[in-house]
Design a protein around this motif. Structure first.
Motif, mmCIF file in Angstrom:
data_model
loop_
_atom_site.group_PDB
_atom_site.id
_atom_site.type_symbol
_atom_site.label_atom_id
_atom_site.label_comp_id
_atom_site.label_asym_id
_atom_site.label_seq_id
_atom_site.Cartn_x
_atom_site.Cartn_y
_atom_site.Cartn_z
ATOM 1 N N LEU A 63 22.371 -22.319 -46.049
ATOM 2 C CA LEU A 63 22.659 -23.702 -46.427
ATOM 3 C C LEU A 63 22.113 -24.684 -45.393
ATOM 4 N N LEU A 64 22.150 -24.299 -44.127
ATOM 5 C CA LEU A 64 21.703 -25.198 -43.065
ATOM 6 C C LEU A 64 20.185 -25.281 -42.973
ATOM 7 N N ALA A 65 19.471 -24.221 -43.359
ATOM 8 C CA ALA A 65 18.029 -24.151 -43.110
ATOM 9 C C ALA A 65 17.273 -25.340 -43.699
ATOM 10 N N ASP A 66 17.448 -25.589 -45.001
ATOM 11 C CA ASP A 66 16.723 -26.696 -45.623
ATOM 12 C C ASP A 66 17.180 -28.036 -45.072
ATOM 13 N N ARG A 67 18.498 -28.171 -44.840
ATOM 14 C CA ARG A 67 19.020 -29.422 -44.289
ATOM 15 C C ARG A 67 18.454 -29.689 -42.899
ATOM 16 N N ALA A 68 18.329 -28.645 -42.110
ATOM 17 C CA ALA A 68 17.792 -28.807 -40.763
ATOM 18 C C ALA A 68 16.352 -29.297 -40.804
ATOM 19 N N ARG A 69 15.558 -28.744 -41.719
ATOM 20 C CA ARG A 69 14.171 -29.195 -41.848
ATOM 21 C C ARG A 69 14.124 -30.677 -42.215
ATOM 22 N N ASP A 74 13.269 -36.466 -40.839
ATOM 23 C CA ASP A 74 13.757 -37.837 -40.717
ATOM 24 C C ASP A 74 13.676 -38.327 -39.276
ATOM 25 N N LEU A 75 13.983 -37.458 -38.323
ATOM 26 C CA LEU A 75 13.865 -37.844 -36.916
ATOM 27 C C LEU A 75 12.412 -38.136 -36.552
ATOM 28 N N ASP A 76 11.488 -37.329 -37.087
ATOM 29 C CA ASP A 76 10.065 -37.577 -36.848
ATOM 30 C C ASP A 76 9.652 -38.929 -37.429
ATOM 31 N N LEU A 138 10.894 -30.857 -51.300
ATOM 32 C CA LEU A 138 12.333 -31.117 -51.312
ATOM 33 C C LEU A 138 13.059 -30.365 -50.201
ATOM 34 N N ARG A 139 12.562 -29.205 -49.819
ATOM 35 C CA ARG A 139 13.207 -28.415 -48.772
ATOM 36 C C ARG A 139 12.732 -28.774 -47.376
ATOM 37 N N GLY A 140 11.810 -29.726 -47.286
ATOM 38 C CA GLY A 140 11.364 -30.175 -45.979
ATOM 39 C C GLY A 140 10.268 -29.347 -45.356
ATOM 40 N N ARG A 141 9.733 -28.370 -46.087
ATOM 41 C CA ARG A 141 8.631 -27.575 -45.534
ATOM 42 C C ARG A 141 7.358 -28.422 -45.432
ATOM 43 N N CYS A 142 7.189 -29.356 -46.358
ATOM 44 C CA CYS A 142 6.060 -30.272 -46.345
ATOM 45 C C CYS A 142 6.571 -31.677 -46.646
#
Length: 297
Positions: A63-69, A74-76, A138-142
Motif C-alpha cells: 500500500l505504501l509503495a505507490d504512495r511513496a512514489r 510531489d516533493l520534486d 498513476l502509480r508514480g513510476r512515470c
C-alpha cells in the motif's frame, strides 16, 4: 518521516531487495536497514517480511509503495518550482510510451525540448499497452505518458489529451507487390502471412479484428519484442501491421509500405497526473501539445 527514508524504501522495492538497493544507492547496507527499521517503527507496521536473506513486501508495504512514489514526485515538483524561479526550466521527466508513440511524437518532442530547454532530460520507459502507460503514471513510476487507445485513458487523478489519430500501415517484405500503388484494401490481405505482436497491444487488437473480418490471414511468427518486427519483415517471414511512426524507418530499410483504403486509425493520447508537476514535466506536456497542434494544421 524523512524523504531519505522514502527514497530508500522505493529503491528496495524497485531493485528487488536490500543488497541491490544499497548497491544502486551507493550506501552501506546496514545504514539502509537502519533507515527502514526507523521508518517501520515510525509507522507502526512492518513493511517487509524477512525470509532468510530475502525481503518480501508486506500488505502495508504494498500500500505504501505507490504512495511513496507519488510523494517523492510531489516533493520534486515543489523543489523544481522553487529552482525554476532563479535557474530556468531544468530537470528530468520520466515518460511511459507504447512502441509507436515512443517513435512519434516522443522523438520529435524530445528534439524540440533539447532546443528550447537544454536543461531538461527525458527518460523513456516502454509499455505494452495504453492501460500500462496509465498505470505507470498513476502509480508514480512515470510523470507523463503517450499511448494509442480507442478509448480515452481513464483513472482517478489522470489527465488525458487527444493528440492525433495515428494511422496503421501494412509493411511488407521487399518485392512482395502486396498492394496497388501505395494503398491496399483489407480484402487484399487474404492468404498473406504475418508477423504479429503478442495479445494486449493495440497493433495485435487491430490485426485480430482484421483477421476476423477478412479471414484467411496466417500468423507466421508472434514476437514479444516489437523491435524485431521490421527485421523479420525484411527477411521475408511475413508482413506486419505497424503504426505510421514506423513509416520512414521502414521505407529507408527497403520494406514496402501501404496505407489502408479505408484508413485504419487509432487515437493517440498524452496522459499525466493532475496536481503539482515538475517544471520539466510541464515543459514536456506543453511541447507535446504544441507539437500536436502543428501536426494537425
Amino acid at each position: 518521516m524523512e524523504r531519505r527514508q522514502l527514497e530508500y524504501f522505493v529503491a528496495i522495492v524497485e531493485h528487488g531487495g536490500f543488497t541491490n538497493a544499497a548497491r544502486a544507492l551507493r550506501v552501506a547496507q546496514p545504514s539502509l536497514s537502519r533507515a527502514i527499521g526507523k521508518l517501520e517503527r515510525d509507522l507502526g507496521v512492518a513493511l517487509f517480511h524477512r525470509i532468510g536473506r530475502n525481503a518480501v513486501l508486506s500488505n502495508a508495504g504494498e500500500l505504501l509503495a505507490d504512495r511513496a512514489r507519488l510523494v517523492l514526485r510531489d516533493l520534486d515538483a515543489l523543489r523544481a518550482a522553487a529552482q525554476t524561479v532563479g535557474e530556468g526550466v531544468a530537470g528530468r521527466v520520466d515518460v511511459a510510451a507504447t512502441s509507436s508513440s515512443g517513435l512519434e511524437p516522443v522523438i520529435s518532442v524530445v528534439a524540440k525540448l533539447r532546443r528550447r530547454y537544454p536543461g531538461v532530460t527525458v527518460s523513456t520507459s516502454s509499455a505494452l499497452s495504453a492501460a500500462e502507460v496509465a498505470a505507470m503514471v498513476l502509480r508514480g513510476r512515470c510523470e507523463a505518458g503517450v499511448c494509442g487507445s480507442a478509448e480515452r485513458p481513464a483513472g482517478q487523478g489522470l489527465v488525458a489529451h487527444h493528440l492525433r489519430d495515428e494511422e496503421f500501415l501494412l509493411v511488407a517484405p521487399p518485392g512482395s507487390g502486396a498492394g496497388t500503388a501505395d494503398t491496399i484494401r483489407p480484402t487484399d490481405l487474404r492468404g498473406m502471412s504475418f508477423v504479429v505482436t503478442r495479445p494486449t497491444t493495440a497493433v495485435r487488437t487491430r490485426f485480430d479484428r482484421l483477421a476476423a473480418t477478412v479471414g484467411d490471414l496466417h500468423v507466421a511468427a508472434e514476437v514479444g519484442d516489437r523491435g524485431v518486427l521490421l527485421p523479420m519483415v525484411l527477411r521475408g517471414i511475413g508482413a506486419a501491421l505497424m503504426p505510421d511512426g514506423w513509416e520512414e524507418l521502414a521505407r529507408r530499410a527497403g520494406a514496402e509500405v501501404y496505407r489502408f483504403d479505408p484508413p485504419e486509425r487509432l487515437p493517440q493520447w498524452l496522459v499525466y497526473r493532475s496536481g503539482p508537476i515538475t517544471a520539466a514535466t510541464q515543459a514536456f506536456v506543453d511541447t507535446t501539445l504544441a507539437h500536436a497542434v502543428t501536426q494537425r494544421s
